[in-house]
Design a protein around this motif. Structure first.
Motif, mmCIF file in Angstrom:
data_model
loop_
_atom_site.group_PDB
_atom_site.id
_atom_site.type_symbol
_atom_site.label_atom_id
_atom_site.label_comp_id
_atom_site.label_asym_id
_atom_site.label_seq_id
_atom_site.Cartn_x
_atom_site.Cartn_y
_atom_site.Cartn_z
ATOM 1 N N VAL A 10 0.845 -1.191 0.000
ATOM 2 C CA VAL A 10 0.000 0.000 0.000
ATOM 3 C C VAL A 10 0.882 1.243 0.000
ATOM 4 O O VAL A 10 1.488 1.591 1.002
ATOM 5 N N GLY A 11 0.929 1.870 -1.125
ATOM 6 C CA GLY A 11 1.675 3.120 -1.202
ATOM 7 C C GLY A 11 0.719 4.280 -0.998
ATOM 8 O O GLY A 11 -0.477 4.079 -0.827
ATOM 9 N N ARG A 12 1.250 5.474 -0.968
ATOM 10 C CA ARG A 12 0.370 6.629 -0.785
ATOM 11 C C ARG A 12 -0.666 6.721 -1.895
ATOM 12 O O ARG A 12 -1.827 6.984 -1.660
ATOM 13 N N ARG A 13 -0.190 6.443 -3.119
ATOM 14 C CA ARG A 13 -1.084 6.535 -4.272
ATOM 15 C C ARG A 13 -2.228 5.517 -4.147
ATOM 16 O O ARG A 13 -3.397 5.839 -4.319
ATOM 17 N N PHE A 15 -3.261 4.068 -1.401
ATOM 18 C CA PHE A 15 -4.130 4.395 -0.265
ATOM 19 C C PHE A 15 -5.200 5.403 -0.676
ATOM 20 O O PHE A 15 -6.375 5.254 -0.363
ATOM 21 N N LEU A 16 -4.763 6.417 -1.390
ATOM 22 C CA LEU A 16 -5.710 7.448 -1.805
ATOM 23 C C LEU A 16 -6.776 6.887 -2.736
ATOM 24 O O LEU A 16 -7.953 7.218 -2.624
ATOM 25 N N ALA A 19 -9.115 4.826 -0.531
ATOM 26 C CA ALA A 19 -9.981 5.668 0.307
ATOM 27 C C ALA A 19 -11.123 6.243 -0.512
ATOM 28 O O ALA A 19 -12.275 6.270 -0.077
ATOM 29 N N THR A 20 -10.794 6.665 -1.729
ATOM 30 C CA THR A 20 -11.845 7.213 -2.598
ATOM 31 C C THR A 20 -12.857 6.132 -2.959
ATOM 32 O O THR A 20 -14.068 6.358 -2.948
ATOM 33 N N GLY A 23 -15.190 5.353 -0.054
ATOM 34 C CA GLY A 23 -16.228 6.378 0.055
ATOM 35 C C GLY A 23 -17.332 6.144 -0.954
ATOM 36 O O GLY A 23 -18.511 6.234 -0.626
ATOM 37 N N ALA A 26 -19.471 3.206 0.007
ATOM 38 C CA ALA A 26 -20.377 3.494 1.120
ATOM 39 C C ALA A 26 -21.618 4.222 0.663
ATOM 40 O O ALA A 26 -22.636 4.224 1.342
ATOM 41 N N ALA A 27 -21.532 4.845 -0.491
ATOM 42 C CA ALA A 27 -22.697 5.587 -0.984
ATOM 43 C C ALA A 27 -23.783 4.664 -1.499
ATOM 44 O O ALA A 27 -24.923 5.071 -1.665
ATOM 45 N N MET A 30 -27.786 0.514 1.397
ATOM 46 C CA MET A 30 -27.636 -0.706 2.179
ATOM 47 C C MET A 30 -28.759 -0.788 3.192
ATOM 48 O O MET A 30 -29.440 0.176 3.484
#
Lengths: 520, 312
Positions: A10-13, A15-16, A19-20, A23, A26-27, A30
């Motif tokens: 998991v790099g920063r790229r 992870f981002l 995370a997106t 999100g 989750a929309a 449910m």
């Protein structure tokens, strides 16, 4: 063993990106799945106002535990559902009072304990009752067994309960309530004499299937139960302390039975949702305004009597209880021996008389503190009392306390006025026990001490003549009221609602006897 | 990064010790005899004395604190005197319910908040921007208990889409039971996050790499969603980390209103009954959660943005 850590890719790229994506995921909608409705598939869902504390009758904390105990254990006798206090046979095939201190019993021959602990015998009855009163058990429920001496075992399923002296509450408290639950001697001994929250052996029409703390207790039919078959396959007991939440759950169809708030009674009188029914029962609770007789500000009896006459009970009940309850005449509720038809001081305020008494007392500029619990009902009642006492020139400062601080008031020497509420079991002996001289500094917060009262409390419990008993308890309440330390307010009420498919089985005070609940 | 992490967790440990010690002293300062409350009115004086000694309540407070930390170092949070069960078991039985609730509310707030914020930033100073601003402020202002009760009445009682009480059984049922309570406590965070994302995105949209992306003719939607939003949501990580404490306190009322099991309700029940072992166990875990989540948020930020490490 060597643990090797693998580096997560998991790099920063990444992870981002993740995370997106999370999100976005989750929309998505449910939770639109189907809901479990009450009264489906033979499951009865009832609300309890608290969670299970102990599975051991010796350490039961009261009604909450007893709802479960009464379903999974048996007693010699159980309360009879209905509007009048009465009992019916349970594990006993026969029970009779031989003389004032001997009660003979014979057990049914078809009751057995789970987990291989065999049939219920008179030895189990002896063990169950005697361990409650044994000093080494340190059971807080010991007083309910009164002057129990021992149980004589006269046969495998026969025995005699022997008392040290006559004890009338044996039939109204000791046998049909918490201490009457019969546990398995073998199971308890195998467990070292202790049970906490898991049953060691059960014998009732239901078995405790599971317990999720603060969430749910599930009872299932006992397949080996030989008595009358219980109506429901499963009973789910849900601990919900907030009555408004319980009402919403009932209206959403997720509960079959719940006590409702007094504030909702009128709404339910106009119609209960989902074809349900509202039942209104009286309650055994008693609420009163007490005055600390030892406090320097309350030494003057005329002042206390002025306070008694200045409090308008109907106004208090209208504001705090929405007019859904009746004034009480003392500490002993209607339906129990000793209930007074009327109090010495009428419920309606008599401001002229109160003012006259205050003038006679010679007290001026009276300022008093009124302690009360931080519940809306009590704070409202306190405010009405504050307003009515102001009419005769008495200034009251309302001191609202949370429960922990409030219930520690026994040794509060500065206690002046207190708005209080105790619960009780269905025998007058239980109510009078808190106001004896012995209880000063413990639960007798008014520090009321009267020799005649103490004598009545001791001797009335030994009488089997109910009429004589009633007369004595009525006199005891007269003595309380004459002291000027008490203004009796109400016994409250127990309004409950149940769904259309349920036939509830309730004690005369509206508490549930789950094992007898039926289907419509 | 390692030194930064060690320093950050050292600080977290210190915060934890201070918070737990303060709570220990506060709970003992409030009036009320726990033994009397625990045992009820009819316990014998002998039993009361025994339990008082068992709980070390007959010792000076400083000594009780030493005993507490001594037991804690051995991994012992004590025994619940009501039920006789291990406090560790009780707390860890309730903890997952609260964590799920908080996670659910974070998902609600992050999803709606980021969406609203991004949309507003993509249409700055338009009617849509003003409408989303109004919605955001309304969400912030709406008391969570009002949202909880209204959502219960609408979605549980009237529409019967979601359950009103309990935590459910099995994964999907639990998820179903989570929708309303997590929505109720997550909604007030939507506004904060939306405003934060909007401001952050507007700042990012003005940066040179966005201009470059646009100059290369990349689709505007891709510019907003991929190039700008990815950077703009960084502050949200911090907000969520710090907001953990608020979410924990919001969980208390959600657990009461929705009759859910959980740590918040456990703490409230325990405080009113002066159940010291449970109070301390629950406070320790919930404070631990708060400081760890805050520290983690800092670490994630430091990891994502190396400038944060040097700034500290």
């Amino acid at each position: 063993m060597k643990i090797e850590w693998t580096k997560a890719p998991v790099g920063r790229r990444n992870f981002l990106k993740g995370a997106t994506a999370l999100g976005a995921a989750a929309a998505l909608p449910m939770g639109l799945g189907s809901r479990a409705m009450a009264a489906e598939g033979g499951t009865l869902r009832v609300r309890s106002y608290g969670d299970l504390q102990s599975i051991d009758p010796a350490f039961s904390k009261g009604v909450i535990d007893e709802e479960i105990h009464a379903s999974i254990y048996n007693k010699l006798i159980q309360y009879k559902p209905g509007r009048e206090w009465d009992w019916q046979m349970d594990a006993a095939a026969m029970i009779e009072q031989g003389d004032e201190t001997h009660i003979k019993f014979a057990l049914r021959d078809d009751i057995g304990f789970t987990n291989g602990f065999g049939a219920m015998t008179a030895e189990d009855v002896k063990f169950s009752f005697e361990r409650i009163v044994a000093d080494e058990t340190e059971s807080p429920n010991k007083p309910d067994m009164g002057p129990l001496s021992h149980v004589e075992v006269t046969g495998e399923r026969e025995g005699t309960i022997v008392l040290k002296e006559p004890f009338a509450p044996l039939w109204s408290i000791a046998l049909p309530y918490i201490t009457g639950n019969i546990v398995s001697k073998k199971a308890w001994e195998a467990a070292g004499g202790k049970a906490t929250t898991d049953p060691l052996a059960e014998s009732g029409p239901y078995l405790r299937d599971s317990w999720s703390p603060k969430e749910k207790t599930v009872l299932k039919r006992n397949p080996d139960w030989k008595g009358e078959a219980p109506a429901w396959d499963t009973i789910e007991i849900l601990p919900i302390d907030d009555e408004n939440t319980a009402e919403i759950a009932f209206e959403a169809g997720e509960l079959d039975f719940t006590r409702v708030s007094l504030g909702s009674v009128q709404r339910y009188r106009d119609g209960v949702p989902n074809g349900g029914t509202l039942l209104e029962y009286p309650s055994l609770y008693y609420t009163w305004l007490g005055m600390n007789l030892d406090h320097p500000k309350l030494q003057n009896k005329k002042l206390r009597q002025a306070i008694q006459h200045a409090i308008d009970v109907p106004s208090v009940l209208e504001a705090a209880y929405f007019g859904a309850v009746d004034p009480s005449t003392g500490i002993i509720a209607p339906g129990l021996a000793g209930n007074r038809p009327q109090s010495l001081v009428p419920p309606q305020a008599d401001f002229a008389k109160a003012a006259e008494l205050l003038a006679d007392s010679g007290e001026t500029n009276v300022t008093l503190k009124l302690d009360t619990l931080n519940k809306t009902t009590f704070t409202t009642a306190a405010q009405v009392i504050q307003a009515t006492l102001a009419q005769i020139g008495i200034t009251v400062e309302v001191n609202v306390l949370e429960s922990g601080a409030f219930w520690a008031s026994a040794d509060n020497e500065d206690l002046q006025l207190v708005l209080n509420r105790y619960s009780m079991t269905p025998d007058p002996y239980y109510a009078t026990s808190w106001f004896t001289t012995e209880q000063v500094g413990h639960w007798n917060w008014e520090r009321f001490s009267n020799e005649e009262y103490d004598q009545i409390h001791t001797s009335a419990s030994q009488l089997t003549d109910q009429a004589k008993r009633a007369e004595m308890y009525q006199r005891a309440q007269d003595l309380m009221e004459e002291s000027g330390a008490y203004r009796f307010l109400t016994h409250e009420a127990t309004p409950v609602v149940h769904s259309a498919g349920v036939v509830p089985a309730l004690r005369p005070d509206g508490l549930a006897l789950l094992r007898y609940f039926g289907k419509a | 990064m390692l030194f930064y992490a060690l320093r950050r967790f050292g600080l977290a440990l210190l915060i934890l010790i201070v918070a737990v010690t303060v709570m220990f002293l506060m709970i003992r300062a409030v009036p009320g005899d726990p033994v009397q409350i625990m045992l009820g009115p009819r316990a014998t004086p002998e039993l009361q004395a025994r339990l008082t000694a068992e709980l070390a309540l007959d010792q000076p407070v400083w000594k009780q604190l030493v005993i507490f930390y001594g037991n804690l170092l051995q991994g012992d949070l004590g025994i619940d005197v009501f039920s006789g069960r291990s406090v560790t078991d009780i707390v860890f039985q309730q903890l997952p319910h609260t964590l799920w609730l908080i996670l659910g509310s974070i998902i609600w707030s992050a999803t709606l908040g980021i969406g609203l914020g991004a949309y507003a930033a993509a249409h700055p100073n338009t009617l849509i921007d003003r409408i989303t601003a109004a919605i955001s402020v309304s969400f912030v202002a709406a008391p969570a208990f009002v949202v909880a009760l209204l959502s219960l009445l609408i979605f549980a009682v009237h529409l019967q889409w979601f359950p009103a009480i309990g935590a459910g059984e099995g994964f999907w049922d639990r998820l179903n039971h989570l929708v309303l309570p997590s929505f109720a406590i997550g909604l007030s965070w939507v506004g904060y996050i939306a405003r934060l994302v909007r401001a952050s995105m507007l700042e990012v949209m003005g940066e040179s790499h966005i201009r470059t992306a646009r100059a290369f003719g990349i689709n505007e939607r891709r510019v907003v969603m991929v190039y700008a939003l990815r950077i703009a949501i960084l502050p949200v990580v911090t907000v969520i980390g710090v907001g953990m404490g608020f979410l924990l306190s919001s969980a208390v009322f959600a657990e009461i209103v929705f009759a859910r099991p959980g740590l918040g309700k456990l703490v409230i029940d325990s405080i009113t009954t002066r159940n010291y072992p449970i109070v301390m166990g629950s406070v320790l875990i919930s404070t631990g959660l708060f400081v760890v989540s805050t520290a983690l948020a800092d670490l994630i930020n430091a990891w994502l943005d190396p400038r944060a490490r040097t700034a500290n």
